[in-house]
Design an enzyme around this catalytic site. Structure first.
Site, PDB file in Angstrom:
ATOM      1  N   ASN A 157       0.808  -1.238   0.000  1.00 52.07           N
ATOM      2  CA  ASN A 157       0.000   0.000   0.000  1.00 52.07           C
ATOM      3  C   ASN A 157       0.839   1.286   0.000  1.00 52.07           C
ATOM      4  OD1 ASN A 157       0.757  -0.438   2.634  1.00 52.07           O
ATOM      5  ND2 ASN A 157      -1.219   0.091   3.518  1.00 52.07           N
ATOM      6  N   LYS A 180      12.819  -6.900   1.141  1.00 51.05           N
ATOM      7  CA  LYS A 180      11.894  -7.670   0.318  1.00 51.05           C
ATOM      8  C   LYS A 180      10.603  -6.860   0.151  1.00 51.05           C
ATOM      9  CE  LYS A 180       8.420 -10.989  -0.031  1.00 51.05           C
ATOM     10  NZ  LYS A 180       7.637  -9.987  -0.799  1.00 51.05           N
ATOM     11  N   ALA A 182       6.795  -5.958  -1.497  1.00 56.24           N
ATOM     12  CA  ALA A 182       5.615  -6.775  -1.787  1.00 56.24           C
ATOM     13  C   ALA A 182       5.616  -7.186  -3.258  1.00 56.24           C
ATOM     14  CB  ALA A 182       4.357  -5.993  -1.472  1.00 56.24           C
ATOM     15  N   SER A 183       5.103  -8.384  -3.543  1.00 53.73           N
ATOM     16  CA  SER A 183       5.150  -8.902  -4.915  1.00 53.73           C
ATOM     17  C   SER A 183       4.263  -8.101  -5.876  1.00 53.73           C
ATOM     18  CB  SER A 183       4.703 -10.361  -4.928  1.00 53.73           C
ATOM     19  OG  SER A 183       5.611 -11.130  -4.187  1.00 53.73           O
ATOM     20  N   GLY A 233       3.110  -4.874   7.607  1.00 52.33           N
ATOM     21  CA  GLY A 233       2.135  -5.686   6.879  1.00 52.33           C
ATOM     22  C   GLY A 233       1.033  -6.133   7.808  1.00 52.33           C
ATOM     23  N   GLU A 255       5.128  -3.229  12.266  1.00 52.25           N
ATOM     24  CA  GLU A 255       4.064  -2.244  12.003  1.00 52.25           C
ATOM     25  C   GLU A 255       2.926  -3.028  11.385  1.00 52.25           C
ATOM     26  OE1 GLU A 255       3.956   0.821  12.833  1.00 52.25           O
ATOM     27  OE2 GLU A 255       6.038   1.276  13.328  1.00 52.25           O
ATOM     28  N   CYS A 289      -3.124   1.557   6.745  1.00 53.91           N
ATOM     29  CA  CYS A 289      -3.308   0.972   8.079  1.00 53.91           C
ATOM     30  C   CYS A 289      -3.870   1.990   9.047  1.00 53.91           C
ATOM     31  CB  CYS A 289      -1.967   0.459   8.576  1.00 53.91           C
ATOM     32  SG  CYS A 289      -0.696   1.711   8.484  1.00 53.91           S
ATOM     33  N   GLU A 386     -10.423  -5.234   9.456  1.00 56.68           N
ATOM     34  CA  GLU A 386      -9.887  -4.132   8.658  1.00 56.68           C
ATOM     35  C   GLU A 386     -10.608  -4.132   7.301  1.00 56.68           C
ATOM     36  OE1 GLU A 386      -5.595  -4.773   8.391  1.00 56.68           O
ATOM     37  OE2 GLU A 386      -5.308  -2.621   8.464  1.00 56.68           O
ATOM     38  N   GLU A 463       8.498   3.942  14.168  1.00 59.41           N
ATOM     39  CA  GLU A 463       9.259   4.398  12.998  1.00 59.41           C
ATOM     40  C   GLU A 463       9.078   5.906  12.875  1.00 59.41           C
ATOM     41  OE1 GLU A 463       7.857   1.863   9.753  1.00 59.41           O
ATOM     42  OE2 GLU A 463       9.476   0.481  10.229  1.00 59.41           O
TER      43      GLU A 463
HETATM   44  P1  NAP Z   1       0.868  -8.878   4.096  1.00 65.23           P
HETATM   45  O1  NAP Z   1       0.084  -9.874   3.365  1.00 65.23           O
HETATM   46  O2  NAP Z   1       1.167  -9.145   5.529  1.00 65.23           O
HETATM   47  O3  NAP Z   1       2.222  -8.697   3.270  1.00 65.23           O
HETATM   48  C1  NAP Z   1       3.214  -7.801   3.668  1.00 65.23           C
HETATM   49  C2  NAP Z   1       4.568  -8.293   3.191  1.00 65.23           C
HETATM   50  O4  NAP Z   1       4.855  -9.535   3.829  1.00 65.23           O
HETATM   51  C3  NAP Z   1       4.637  -8.548   1.687  1.00 65.23           C
HETATM   52  O5  NAP Z   1       5.934  -8.223   1.234  1.00 65.23           O
HETATM   53  C4  NAP Z   1       4.422 -10.056   1.606  1.00 65.23           C
HETATM   54  O6  NAP Z   1       4.987 -10.649   0.465  1.00 65.23           O
HETATM   55  C5  NAP Z   1       5.169 -10.511   2.835  1.00 65.23           C
HETATM   56  N1  NAP Z   1       4.790 -11.830   3.325  1.00 65.23           N
HETATM   57  C6  NAP Z   1       3.609 -12.477   3.196  1.00 65.23           C
HETATM   58  N2  NAP Z   1       3.676 -13.691   3.790  1.00 65.23           N
HETATM   59  C7  NAP Z   1       4.922 -13.812   4.310  1.00 65.23           C
HETATM   60  C8  NAP Z   1       5.624 -14.816   5.040  1.00 65.23           C
HETATM   61  N3  NAP Z   1       5.044 -15.964   5.390  1.00 65.23           N
HETATM   62  N4  NAP Z   1       6.914 -14.596   5.405  1.00 65.23           N
HETATM   63  C9  NAP Z   1       7.520 -13.436   5.077  1.00 65.23           C
HETATM   64  N5  NAP Z   1       6.917 -12.440   4.383  1.00 65.23           N
HETATM   65  C10 NAP Z   1       5.627 -12.619   4.020  1.00 65.23           C
HETATM   66  O7  NAP Z   1       0.203  -7.445   4.082  1.00 65.23           O
HETATM   67  P2  NAP Z   1      -0.348  -6.637   2.831  1.00 65.23           P
HETATM   68  O8  NAP Z   1      -1.661  -7.201   2.458  1.00 65.23           O
HETATM   69  O9  NAP Z   1       0.699  -6.494   1.807  1.00 65.23           O
HETATM   70  O10 NAP Z   1      -0.521  -5.183   3.477  1.00 65.23           O
HETATM   71  C11 NAP Z   1      -1.644  -4.784   4.148  1.00 65.23           C
HETATM   72  C12 NAP Z   1      -1.463  -4.882   5.659  1.00 65.23           C
HETATM   73  O11 NAP Z   1      -0.357  -4.098   6.072  1.00 65.23           O
HETATM   74  C13 NAP Z   1      -2.649  -4.329   6.408  1.00 65.23           C
HETATM   75  O12 NAP Z   1      -2.976  -5.165   7.489  1.00 65.23           O
HETATM   76  C14 NAP Z   1      -2.149  -2.991   6.916  1.00 65.23           C
HETATM   77  O13 NAP Z   1      -2.832  -2.520   8.046  1.00 65.23           O
HETATM   78  C15 NAP Z   1      -0.721  -3.280   7.179  1.00 65.23           C
HETATM   79  N6  NAP Z   1       0.083  -2.056   7.203  1.00 65.23           N
HETATM   80  C16 NAP Z   1       0.558  -1.608   8.394  1.00 65.23           C
HETATM   81  C17 NAP Z   1       1.281  -0.435   8.456  1.00 65.23           C
HETATM   82  C18 NAP Z   1       1.816   0.076   9.761  1.00 65.23           C
HETATM   83  O14 NAP Z   1       2.683   0.928   9.722  1.00 65.23           O
HETATM   84  N7  NAP Z   1       1.339  -0.380  10.896  1.00 65.23           N
HETATM   85  C19 NAP Z   1       1.535   0.288   7.289  1.00 65.23           C
HETATM   86  C20 NAP Z   1       1.035  -0.190   6.078  1.00 65.23           C
HETATM   87  C21 NAP Z   1       0.314  -1.380   6.058  1.00 65.23           C
HETATM   88  P3  NAP Z   1       4.149 -10.921  -0.878  1.00 65.23           P
HETATM   89  O15 NAP Z   1       3.710  -9.595  -1.354  1.00 65.23           O
HETATM   90  O16 NAP Z   1       5.149 -11.575  -1.766  1.00 65.23           O
HETATM   91  O17 NAP Z   1       3.015 -11.806  -0.479  1.00 65.23           O
END
Ligand code: NAP
Length: 485
Positions: A157, A180, A182-183, A233, A255, A289, A386, A463
């Site tokens: 995002n 790494k 996001a894909s 994430g 985060e 988020c 969410e 952060e």
């Molecule tokens: P996500 O599915 O958790 O993915 C985040 C990252 O983790 C991507 O690079 C993903 O890779 C990787 N990943 C997925 N499975 C993994 C595993 N088993 N081991 C290691 N890495 C793994 O989250 P998202 O859907 O991209 O992002 C949305 C989420 O992020 C929401 O919940 C949002 O609230 C949160 N977020 C939080 C903040 C904050 O600062 N608190 C800021 C922004 C977003 P792939 O893309 O290759 O699957």
């Protein structure tokens, strides 16, 4: 014309200063969410490539940690300048892969640069202590040292700025990094490699791998050379990483997800609250988020707020992010649209009233209409989940206590917002809300100078702010004896 090319679009991984493909030659397609057209590919790397990236970062750490803070400061300033000199190009790339409006993308690129500058400066202020000694003949020092190889994993995002606030403090502190992205949005992450080369960072200081999340994550967690993991994430993936990182006792910062409440009290300035609500809800089409997930509005102004909020929502211009005047881009993919549809369906089945929106947008694909749902109740799914889309459920409340209780009734604790004209209430509510960040009469609060982060299941660590570099430093206590004093 929505498909553009970019000099910063790298379709390769950066390992030890070389741009390389996956060992297997496998790739992942990257798609423009506005057009559903393929933009290009990136390597589908796995454990072996990640291990080499970690080894390259570890080798670079030997010399990088010895560079002076001033040297690192200068390089980071050059990186800041390289980003801002290419703001438009980088923003176009970001919009192309992520979908957000070009205006928002330019804003994200600018805040990325601002984080780099901030940490270039903070790196010069990582003070230790000279502690008054309890012994007459010994002296007590406390120093700060770079933690070592840092692994950073980021979401789709904010594909640029989420990396900025990890890379910035890591490099400023004297750490090296394996990144790494996001894909779905890898190019803004890979662009950091090209920018770092341009700024003159030594080979191996920044390494970037794309590919299989599970394999890359497993190597990062298991490899003893990685000393810290910084992840942004979902809470779900954060928990997996926390468990796996335990095997080598790494430092972690997380985060994670949010479920931001936005409270509007009877004594609030409704016009200001509506303006704040639009920003806090619809930025990045609701895919942040810190986006409001639940609006709680006091009974006395409920109808007025809903009417004005829905009116402003209906005016938002939805379209491809690269098109002039667009305020709302598409959602990241069709899964996101289906999730939003499910939540809206659940709400209407439980008595929610769609005041505006509530459907897929006429543009098709993953475009969804900005939506306001009145008469929301705690039994609806978005009380706990969410939304991550442009849907605003509005709940009604009667008393301040009830509002605080409802707002806190979630396992998340990232950002929250409230609007009131009463100073006493402002302090009571601010102190009552169990969140890491609070906006009082403000709907947009992120800034590089302040610590960003959550409590409860929204994460660990901060952060930005002066706090944002702490997690990249180890504290060392030194006792010097035999001084003959
Ligand atoms: P996500 O599915 O958790 O993915 C985040 C990252 O983790 C991507 O690079 C993903 O890779 C990787 N990943 C997925 N499975 C993994 C595993 N088993 N081991 C290691 N890495 C793994 O989250 P998202 O859907 O991209 O992002 C949305 C989420 O992020 C929401 O919940 C949002 O609230 C949160 N977020 C939080 C903040 C904050 O600062 N608190 C800021 C922004 C977003 P792939 O893309 O290759 O699957």
């Amino acid at each position: 014309m929505l498909q553009k090319t970019s000099p910063y679009m790298r379709q390769a991984n950066l390992i030890g200063g070389e741009w390389v493909q996956a060992d297997s030659g496998a790739t992942i397609d990257v798609v423009n969410p506005a057009t559903r057209l393929k933009i290009g590919t990136v390597p589908k790397a796995g454990r072996a490539e990640t291990r080499r990236a970690i080894e390259a970062a570890d080798a670079a750490f030997v010399t990088w940690k010895k560079t002076s803070v001033l040297e690192r400061h200068k390089l980071l300033r050059k990186l800041h300048d390289a980003i801002m000199d290419n703001q438009q190009t980088l923003a176009e790339l970001l919009t192309m892969e992520q979908g957000k409006s070009l205006t928002e993308a330019k804003g994200e690129v600018a805040i990325s640069a601002a984080y780099i500058l901030w940490f270039a400066e903070e790196g010069r202020r990582t003070y230790g202590d000279v502690v008054p000694s309890p012994w007459a003949d010994r002296r007590v020092l406390v120093t700060k040292e770079p933690t070592g190889v840092v692994a950073a994993i980021t979401p789709w995002n904010f594909p640029s700025s989420m990396l900025a606030r990890k890379i910035g403090p890591a490099l400023a502190a004297g750490c090296t990094a394996v990144v790494k992205p996001a894909s779905q949005t890898p190019y803004s992450g890979l662009a950091w490699g090209a920018l770092a080369e341009e700024a003159g960072f030594p080979k191996g200081v920044i390494n970037i791998v794309t590919g299989s999340a599970g394999e890359i994550g497993d190597e990062i967690c298991a490899n003893p050379l990685v000393k810290k993991i910084t992840f942004t994430g979902s809470t779900e993936v954060g928990k997996i990483l926390l468990q796996k990182a335990a095997s080598t006792v790494k430092k972690v910062s997380m985060e994670l997800g949010g479920n931001a409440p936005f409270l509007v009290f009877d004594d609030a300035d409704v016009k200001r609250a509506v303006e704040g609500a639009i920003v806090a809800k619809y930025r990045n089409s609701g895919q942040t988020c810190v986006c409001t997930n639940r609006f709680f509005v006091q009974a006395g102004i409920y109808d007025e707020f809903v009417e004005k909020f829905a009116e402003a929502t209906a005016k938002l211009k939805v379209g491809p992010g690269l098109e002039e005047g667009t305020q709302q881009g598409p959602l990241i993919d069709m899964r996101a649209v289906e999730k939003v549809e499910e939540l809206v369906g659940d709400a209407t089945a439980r008595g929610g009233k769609v005041v505006t929106g509530g459907r897929r947008h006429a543009l098709g694909g993953s475009f969804y209409e900005p939506t306001v749902i009145a008469e929301a109740t705690p039994s609806m799914r978005f009380m706990r989940e969410e939304i991550f889309g442009p849907v605003a459920p509005v709940f009604r409340f009667e008393t301040e206590e009830e509002a605080i209780r409802l707002a806190n009734d979630t396992e998340y604790g990232l950002a929250c917002y409230f609007y009131t004209g009463d100073l006493g209430r402002a302090f009571r509510v601010m102190e009552g809300l169990k969140y890491g960040m609070v906006g009082v009469n403000e709907g947009l609060i992120t800034t590089v100078e302040a610590p960003f982060g959550g409590v409860k299941e929204s994460g660990l660590g901060r952060e930005g702010g002066h706090q944002g570099i702490d997690d990249y430093l180890d504290t060392k206590y030194v006792c010097i004896g035999g001084l003959g004093l």
